[in-house]
Design a protein around this motif. Sequence first.
Motif, PDB file in Angstrom:
ATOM      1  N   GLU A 141     -11.756  23.120   3.988  1.00  0.00           N
ATOM      2  CA  GLU A 141     -10.908  21.996   3.579  1.00  0.00           C
ATOM      3  C   GLU A 141      -9.433  22.321   3.799  1.00  0.00           C
ATOM      4  OE1 GLU A 141     -13.857  20.337   0.064  1.00  0.00           O
ATOM      5  OE2 GLU A 141     -12.495  22.009  -0.361  1.00  0.00           O
ATOM      6  N   TRP A 142      -9.091  23.588   3.668  1.00  0.00           N
ATOM      7  CA  TRP A 142      -7.716  24.009   3.909  1.00  0.00           C
ATOM      8  C   TRP A 142      -7.409  24.187   5.393  1.00  0.00           C
ATOM      9  CZ3 TRP A 142      -7.064  28.294  -0.394  1.00  0.00           C
ATOM     10  CH2 TRP A 142      -6.576  27.690  -1.574  1.00  0.00           C
ATOM     11  N   GLY A 143      -8.437  24.412   6.183  1.00  0.00           N
ATOM     12  CA  GLY A 143      -8.230  24.650   7.605  1.00  0.00           C
ATOM     13  C   GLY A 143      -7.778  26.060   7.916  1.00  0.00           C
ATOM     14  N   VAL A 144      -7.980  26.969   6.985  1.00  0.00           N
ATOM     15  CA  VAL A 144      -7.644  28.378   7.197  1.00  0.00           C
ATOM     16  C   VAL A 144      -8.586  29.216   6.340  1.00  0.00           C
ATOM     17  CG1 VAL A 144      -5.887  28.382   5.363  1.00  0.00           C
ATOM     18  CG2 VAL A 144      -5.796  30.110   7.191  1.00  0.00           C
ATOM     19  N   ALA A 145      -9.039  30.341   6.898  1.00  0.00           N
ATOM     20  CA  ALA A 145     -10.052  31.136   6.216  1.00  0.00           C
ATOM     21  C   ALA A 145      -9.579  32.563   5.957  1.00  0.00           C
ATOM     22  CB  ALA A 145     -11.341  31.168   7.049  1.00  0.00           C
ATOM     23  N   LYS A 146     -10.198  33.192   4.977  1.00  0.00           N
ATOM     24  CA  LYS A 146      -9.949  34.608   4.720  1.00  0.00           C
ATOM     25  C   LYS A 146     -10.419  35.416   5.931  1.00  0.00           C
ATOM     26  CE  LYS A 146     -12.567  34.623   1.030  1.00  0.00           C
ATOM     27  NZ  LYS A 146     -13.294  35.068  -0.169  1.00  0.00           N
ATOM     28  N   PRO A 147      -9.750  36.503   6.234  1.00  0.00           N
ATOM     29  CA  PRO A 147      -8.679  37.159   5.475  1.00  0.00           C
ATOM     30  C   PRO A 147      -7.266  36.771   5.914  1.00  0.00           C
ATOM     31  CG  PRO A 147      -9.428  38.627   7.201  1.00  0.00           C
ATOM     32  CD  PRO A 147     -10.269  37.373   7.317  1.00  0.00           C
ATOM     33  N   ALA A 148      -7.091  35.641   6.535  1.00  0.00           N
ATOM     34  CA  ALA A 148      -5.767  35.236   7.022  1.00  0.00           C
ATOM     35  C   ALA A 148      -4.754  35.170   5.881  1.00  0.00           C
ATOM     36  CB  ALA A 148      -5.861  33.868   7.693  1.00  0.00           C
ATOM     37  N   PRO A 149      -3.552  35.662   6.103  1.00  0.00           N
ATOM     38  CA  PRO A 149      -2.514  35.601   5.066  1.00  0.00           C
ATOM     39  C   PRO A 149      -2.258  34.173   4.588  1.00  0.00           C
ATOM     40  CG  PRO A 149      -1.823  37.068   6.835  1.00  0.00           C
ATOM     41  CD  PRO A 149      -3.079  36.387   7.304  1.00  0.00           C
ATOM     42  N   GLU A 150      -2.429  33.204   5.497  1.00  0.00           N
ATOM     43  CA  GLU A 150      -2.179  31.810   5.129  1.00  0.00           C
ATOM     44  C   GLU A 150      -3.148  31.337   4.042  1.00  0.00           C
ATOM     45  OE1 GLU A 150      -0.641  32.657   9.132  1.00  0.00           O
ATOM     46  OE2 GLU A 150      -2.608  32.905   8.204  1.00  0.00           O
ATOM     47  N   PHE A 151      -4.364  31.862   4.069  1.00  0.00           N
ATOM     48  CA  PHE A 151      -5.332  31.487   3.031  1.00  0.00           C
ATOM     49  C   PHE A 151      -4.824  31.927   1.664  1.00  0.00           C
ATOM     50  CE2 PHE A 151      -8.798  32.359   0.149  1.00  0.00           C
ATOM     51  CZ  PHE A 151      -9.637  31.265   0.287  1.00  0.00           C
ATOM     52  N   PHE A 152      -4.353  33.155   1.586  1.00  0.00           N
ATOM     53  CA  PHE A 152      -3.902  33.667   0.296  1.00  0.00           C
ATOM     54  C   PHE A 152      -2.553  33.075  -0.114  1.00  0.00           C
ATOM     55  CE2 PHE A 152      -7.209  36.567   1.540  1.00  0.00           C
ATOM     56  CZ  PHE A 152      -7.921  36.667   0.352  1.00  0.00           C
ATOM     57  N   ALA A 153      -1.790  32.605   0.863  1.00  0.00           N
ATOM     58  CA  ALA A 153      -0.579  31.852   0.524  1.00  0.00           C
ATOM     59  C   ALA A 153      -0.972  30.547  -0.160  1.00  0.00           C
ATOM     60  CB  ALA A 153       0.243  31.581   1.783  1.00  0.00           C
ATOM     61  N   ARG A 154      -2.052  29.937   0.318  1.00  0.00           N
ATOM     62  CA  ARG A 154      -2.547  28.721  -0.314  1.00  0.00           C
ATOM     63  C   ARG A 154      -3.093  29.009  -1.713  1.00  0.00           C
ATOM     64  NH1 ARG A 154      -3.403  24.342   3.225  1.00  0.00           N
ATOM     65  NH2 ARG A 154      -3.747  23.192   1.280  1.00  0.00           N
ATOM     66  N   VAL A 155      -3.759  30.149  -1.863  1.00  0.00           N
ATOM     67  CA  VAL A 155      -4.253  30.540  -3.189  1.00  0.00           C
ATOM     68  C   VAL A 155      -3.089  30.709  -4.156  1.00  0.00           C
ATOM     69  CG1 VAL A 155      -5.376  32.382  -4.524  1.00  0.00           C
ATOM     70  CG2 VAL A 155      -6.368  31.629  -2.358  1.00  0.00           C
ATOM     71  N   ALA A 156      -2.040  31.385  -3.693  1.00  0.00           N
ATOM     72  CA  ALA A 156      -0.868  31.614  -4.542  1.00  0.00           C
ATOM     73  C   ALA A 156      -0.228  30.282  -4.948  1.00  0.00           C
ATOM     74  CB  ALA A 156       0.142  32.490  -3.807  1.00  0.00           C
ATOM     75  N   GLU A 157      -0.209  29.333  -4.035  1.00  0.00           N
ATOM     76  CA  GLU A 157       0.344  28.010  -4.335  1.00  0.00           C
ATOM     77  C   GLU A 157      -0.532  27.279  -5.355  1.00  0.00           C
ATOM     78  OE1 GLU A 157       1.360  23.813  -1.984  1.00  0.00           O
ATOM     79  OE2 GLU A 157       0.781  25.604  -0.865  1.00  0.00           O
ATOM     80  N   ALA A 158      -1.858  27.356  -5.152  1.00  0.00           N
ATOM     81  CA  ALA A 158      -2.797  26.681  -6.046  1.00  0.00           C
ATOM     82  C   ALA A 158      -2.802  27.303  -7.442  1.00  0.00           C
ATOM     83  CB  ALA A 158      -4.204  26.722  -5.459  1.00  0.00           C
ATOM     84  N   ALA A 159      -2.410  28.570  -7.517  1.00  0.00           N
ATOM     85  CA  ALA A 159      -2.432  29.274  -8.800  1.00  0.00           C
ATOM     86  C   ALA A 159      -1.438  28.697  -9.801  1.00  0.00           C
ATOM     87  CB  ALA A 159      -2.137  30.755  -8.581  1.00  0.00           C
ATOM     88  N   GLU A 160      -0.351  28.126  -9.280  1.00  0.00           N
ATOM     89  CA  GLU A 160       0.704  27.601 -10.153  1.00  0.00           C
ATOM     90  C   GLU A 160       1.236  28.684 -11.088  1.00  0.00           C
ATOM     91  OE1 GLU A 160      -0.559  23.999 -12.071  1.00  0.00           O
ATOM     92  OE2 GLU A 160      -1.022  22.987 -10.161  1.00  0.00           O
ATOM     93  N   ALA A 161       1.305  29.893 -10.575  1.00  0.00           N
ATOM     94  CA  ALA A 161       1.841  31.052 -11.300  1.00  0.00           C
ATOM     95  C   ALA A 161       2.367  32.018 -10.251  1.00  0.00           C
ATOM     96  CB  ALA A 161       0.761  31.703 -12.156  1.00  0.00           C
TER      97      ALA A 161
END
Length: 225
Positions: A141-161
């Motif tokens: 759904e994000w159009g990017v998969a692990k282990p790409a840094p962009e995936f974890f950038a999206r995780v960090a954004e979704a974390a709201e912390a």
Amino acid sequence: MPVPGPSYARLMTIKTVALDIGETLVRDDRYWASWADWLDVPRHTLSALVGAVVAHGRDNADAVRLLRPGIDIAAEYAAREAAGRGEHLDETDLYSDVRPALTRLRELGVRVVIAGNQTPKAGELLRALDLPADLVVMSGEWGVAKPAPEFFARVAEAAEASPYETVYVGDHPANDVFPARAAGLRTAHLRRGPWGYYWADAPDVRAAADWNVSSLSELTVIVGE
């Protein structure tokens, strides 16, 4: 700026727990068994090949390619769906500690994000289970998969912390622990599933993970530290 090590990270408060899906929340048995049945090969054969390719640092889909050289996996996936033999998830696929642990985390005021390498269809199925989570999202759904840094950038954004207030939980060092730590997130390596057990005591994994856990219930203790 260097990524803070585990000793520094322990001083930070956890506000968000983000979790991998396969072999963290759900068993992969059904997924690979359905592929084996579709390809008309013994389930153990495909399961063993998945273990072999991942242990060698290859994409787990290479196991299917070894069985059927030249296969178009996307086309075959669509054919399975059309035949009514596509992806399926239900309550029996969840590990027994998932609902209690996620429920307790939310009771403690922690934001719970579920984000892993899965298809949009898997996202629909997982959301239909109504898990105690604030967000359920797939790499498809994000159009990017692990282990790409962009995936974890999206995780960090979704974390709201902040990254230091977020812990990513997963079983696979190369897909979960290492890239999450490189992104500045705190990490918990889960001793579960083939990859969790295989790399549980590897020195580099233990050094990279802030915590090494055997159950999701241990996350509630970590949050309370």
